[in-house]
Design an enzyme around this catalytic site. Structure first.
Site, PDB file in Angstrom:
ATOM      1  N   CYS A 170       0.803  -1.217   0.000  1.00 12.17           N
ATOM      2  CA  CYS A 170       0.000   0.000   0.000  1.00 12.17           C
ATOM      3  C   CYS A 170       0.842   1.276   0.000  1.00 12.17           C
ATOM      4  O   CYS A 170       0.294   2.372  -0.064  1.00 12.17           O
ATOM      5  CB  CYS A 170      -0.952  -0.010   1.191  1.00 12.17           C
ATOM      6  SG  CYS A 170      -2.027  -1.454   1.173  1.00 12.17           S
ATOM      7  N   HIS A 310      -2.150   8.071   6.936  1.00  7.70           N
ATOM      8  CA  HIS A 310      -2.462   6.816   6.251  1.00  7.70           C
ATOM      9  C   HIS A 310      -3.867   6.379   6.665  1.00  7.70           C
ATOM     10  O   HIS A 310      -4.619   5.930   5.824  1.00  7.70           O
ATOM     11  CB  HIS A 310      -1.419   5.767   6.600  1.00  7.70           C
ATOM     12  CG  HIS A 310      -1.529   4.512   5.815  1.00  7.70           C
ATOM     13  ND1 HIS A 310      -1.481   4.479   4.437  1.00  7.70           N
ATOM     14  CD2 HIS A 310      -1.699   3.213   6.214  1.00  7.70           C
ATOM     15  CE1 HIS A 310      -1.612   3.225   4.021  1.00  7.70           C
ATOM     16  NE2 HIS A 310      -1.762   2.446   5.068  1.00  7.70           N
ATOM     17  N   GLU A 321      -0.012   4.742  14.074  1.00  4.03           N
ATOM     18  CA  GLU A 321       0.308   6.012  13.399  1.00  4.03           C
ATOM     19  C   GLU A 321       0.180   7.193  14.351  1.00  4.03           C
ATOM     20  O   GLU A 321       1.042   8.081  14.378  1.00  4.03           O
ATOM     21  CB  GLU A 321      -0.605   6.206  12.180  1.00  4.03           C
ATOM     22  CG  GLU A 321      -0.238   7.465  11.392  1.00  4.03           C
ATOM     23  CD  GLU A 321      -0.994   7.590  10.079  1.00  4.03           C
ATOM     24  OE1 GLU A 321      -1.968   6.846   9.871  1.00  4.03           O
ATOM     25  OE2 GLU A 321      -0.574   8.443   9.261  1.00  4.03           O
ATOM     26  N   LYS A 342      -9.140   8.474   3.380  1.00  2.42           N
ATOM     27  CA  LYS A 342      -9.642   7.109   3.151  1.00  2.42           C
ATOM     28  C   LYS A 342     -11.049   6.950   3.721  1.00  2.42           C
ATOM     29  O   LYS A 342     -11.759   6.017   3.357  1.00  2.42           O
ATOM     30  CB  LYS A 342      -8.711   6.076   3.792  1.00  2.42           C
ATOM     31  CG  LYS A 342      -7.396   5.842   3.047  1.00  2.42           C
ATOM     32  CD  LYS A 342      -6.617   4.685   3.643  1.00  2.42           C
ATOM     33  CE  LYS A 342      -5.297   4.461   2.930  1.00  2.42           C
ATOM     34  NZ  LYS A 342      -4.313   5.511   3.253  1.00  2.42           N
ATOM     35  N   HIS A 347      -9.677   2.418   0.729  1.00  7.49           N
ATOM     36  CA  HIS A 347      -8.228   2.202   0.636  1.00  7.49           C
ATOM     37  C   HIS A 347      -7.884   1.702  -0.772  1.00  7.49           C
ATOM     38  O   HIS A 347      -8.253   0.587  -1.129  1.00  7.49           O
ATOM     39  CB  HIS A 347      -7.802   1.191   1.699  1.00  7.49           C
ATOM     40  CG  HIS A 347      -6.329   1.100   1.896  1.00  7.49           C
ATOM     41  ND1 HIS A 347      -5.414   1.729   1.087  1.00  7.49           N
ATOM     42  CD2 HIS A 347      -5.596   0.431   2.837  1.00  7.49           C
ATOM     43  CE1 HIS A 347      -4.195   1.459   1.499  1.00  7.49           C
ATOM     44  NE2 HIS A 347      -4.278   0.679   2.568  1.00  7.49           N
ATOM     45  N   PHE A 408       1.858  -3.352   3.859  1.00  6.78           N
ATOM     46  CA  PHE A 408       2.221  -4.684   4.368  1.00  6.78           C
ATOM     47  C   PHE A 408       3.686  -4.946   4.023  1.00  6.78           C
ATOM     48  O   PHE A 408       4.141  -4.641   2.914  1.00  6.78           O
ATOM     49  CB  PHE A 408       1.353  -5.757   3.711  1.00  6.78           C
ATOM     50  CG  PHE A 408      -0.041  -5.882   4.292  1.00  6.78           C
ATOM     51  CD1 PHE A 408      -0.417  -5.191   5.423  1.00  6.78           C
ATOM     52  CD2 PHE A 408      -0.979  -6.717   3.686  1.00  6.78           C
ATOM     53  CE1 PHE A 408      -1.696  -5.313   5.961  1.00  6.78           C
ATOM     54  CE2 PHE A 408      -2.263  -6.858   4.209  1.00  6.78           C
ATOM     55  CZ  PHE A 408      -2.618  -6.143   5.350  1.00  6.78           C
TER      56      PHE A 408
END
Length: 422
Positions: A170, A310, A321, A342, A347, A408
């Site tokens: 991502c 994010h 985060e 998002k 996403h 990831f």
């Protein structure tokens, strides 16, 4: 030792196709109005799926953009990338027939986290249903490869500069933008077309992320499913689309009187070295990436006004985060505006960094920051004094912001954008 003089890199064109707008104008209008892109999935029967909703594109008709022969050759992931690039090229007003434009110094660095998943899914499915004969389309492999989009873009515009793709889940398109930035900084290119595309709302895409328990399963209230930082969040909502930035060396842009949206002031990258799908609980890698971006830009944390987080709406990701941001910014966190777009787009995986870079750049030019929608009650483990811009946009002067993207594998990328200083 060779010493490189760092060149300045500015953004001179943008394009996108997203679940809340099929071009920049519509995307921005939806962002500032808090439009929700989530609907029930229409691409396949979700009866047996834990998650039955996603952020699909709206009113997308490939025949508007591609003839029938090209539609056979191009997976949706590639189509979206070409469409976003076409808009960005027009926006940048690059004249490829101008003798002062050296096509050998214009490149493409594109990204996708997964690539042509629908093509892969259909091809393998047809093979399994057959008699064992290896009957595959000659387009099977190129439609699947992640670097195919950058190849098509270079062919369409006849450009011969660096051409490749980046993959870091991502964070993929943020890594593409970083590579593009570096190529220009080092004097290897004048212009790089960069961004990312993704088209993973397929049976295997939804099923695979369901197996990871990464997706929200709020089927009874899917409109509010993407709710970053909210107490009752339960996972992310899958989205699709593409975003494209035209990155250009400052004086090259100035000499052709190009419109300049923003400058990339600095970048930071790191690895969590912790777990393949779970973020470091204290946000160790995120802290490193944000600090490196500000160091690269030569600024202090007190100069940052806004962070496009994010913010996926996953329980562990959002906590990590915010912990990292608090660690880096201390008390200054209460003076920063932190949002997650998002909450509206879902996403977009490998394309997330590209469309969120656009969502970071436009507040610098318009002094409006989009909201975080679906934020009803801040998680008890998150400091409630932080301003997440809940549910309504805010008008605020923004001089410097950070765009965070993680993937990831523990990939962390932070890009710092600032207003143009002429």
């Amino acid at each position: 030792m060779i010493k490189y003089k760092k060149k300045r890199v500015v953004v001179t064109g943008m394009g996108c196709i997203t679940p809340i707008g099929n071009n920049i104008k519509d995307y921005w209008r939806s962002l500032i109005n808090g439009v929700n892109g989530c609907e029930l999935i229409t691409y396949f029967n979700t009866k047996k799926y834990k998650t039955k909703f996603a952020c699909e594109l709206k009113n997308y008709d490939a025949s508007i953009f591609f003839n029938s022969k090209d539609r056979i050759k191009l997976d949706h992931c590639i189509q979206y990338g070409i469409i976003a690039t076409d808009e960005a090229i027009i926006d940048s007003k690059i004249n490829f027939t101008n003798k002062n434009i050296n096509k050998e110094r214009i490149g493409v660095v594109w990204a996708s986290g997964i690539g042509g998943l629908l093509n892969l899914e259909n091809s393998i499915s047809n093979y399994v249903k057959g008699d064992g004969s290896p009957r595959f389309s000659p387009y099977f492999i190129p439609k699947m490869l992640i670097d195919t989009t950058s190849g098509y873009i270079s062919m369409k515009y006849g450009i011969h500069g660096p051409n490749y793709a980046t993959v870091s889940a991502c964070a993929s398109s943020s890594n593409a933008i970083v590579d593009a930035y570096h190529l220009i900084c080092l004097g290897k290119a004048d212009i790089i077309i960069s961004g990312g595309s993704e088209a993973a709302i397929t049976q295997s895409g939804v099923g695979g992320f369901n197996a990871l328990h990464a997706l929200s399963t709020r089927n009874e209230d899917y409109k509010t499913a993407s709710r970053p930082f909210d107490k009752n969040r339960d996972g992310f909502v899958l989205g699709e689309g593409a975003g494209c930035l035209i990155l250009e060396e400052y004086f090259h842009a100035k000499n052709r009187n190009a419109k300049m949206y923003a400058e990339i002031g600095g970048i930071g990258m790191s690895g969590d070295a912790y777990h393949i799908t779970t973020p470091h609980p204290e946000g160790k890698g995120i802290i490193i990436a944000m600090k490196l971006a500000m160091k690269d830009a030569g600024i202090t944390y007190k100069e940052v006004n806004h962070i496009n987080s994010h913010g996926t709406s996953t329980i562990l990701g959002d906590l990590a985060e915010i912990k990292a941001i608090k660690k880096v910014f201390g008390e200054h966190i209460y003076k920063i505006y932190i949002n997650s777009t998002k909450s509206m787009t879902g996403h977009l995986l490998g394309a997330a960094g590209a469309i969120e870079a656009i969502a970071s750049i436009l507040p610098l030019t318009k002094n409006i920051i989009p909201p975080t929608i679906n934020l009803f009650q801040i998680d008890n483990k998150i400091d409630s004094k932080i301003n997440f811009i809940p549910n309504n946009k805010i008008k605020k002067y923004v001089n410097i912001n950070l765009c965070n993207t993680f993937g990831f594998g523990g990939h962390n990328v932070c890009i710092l954008f600032n207003k143009i200083v002429k």
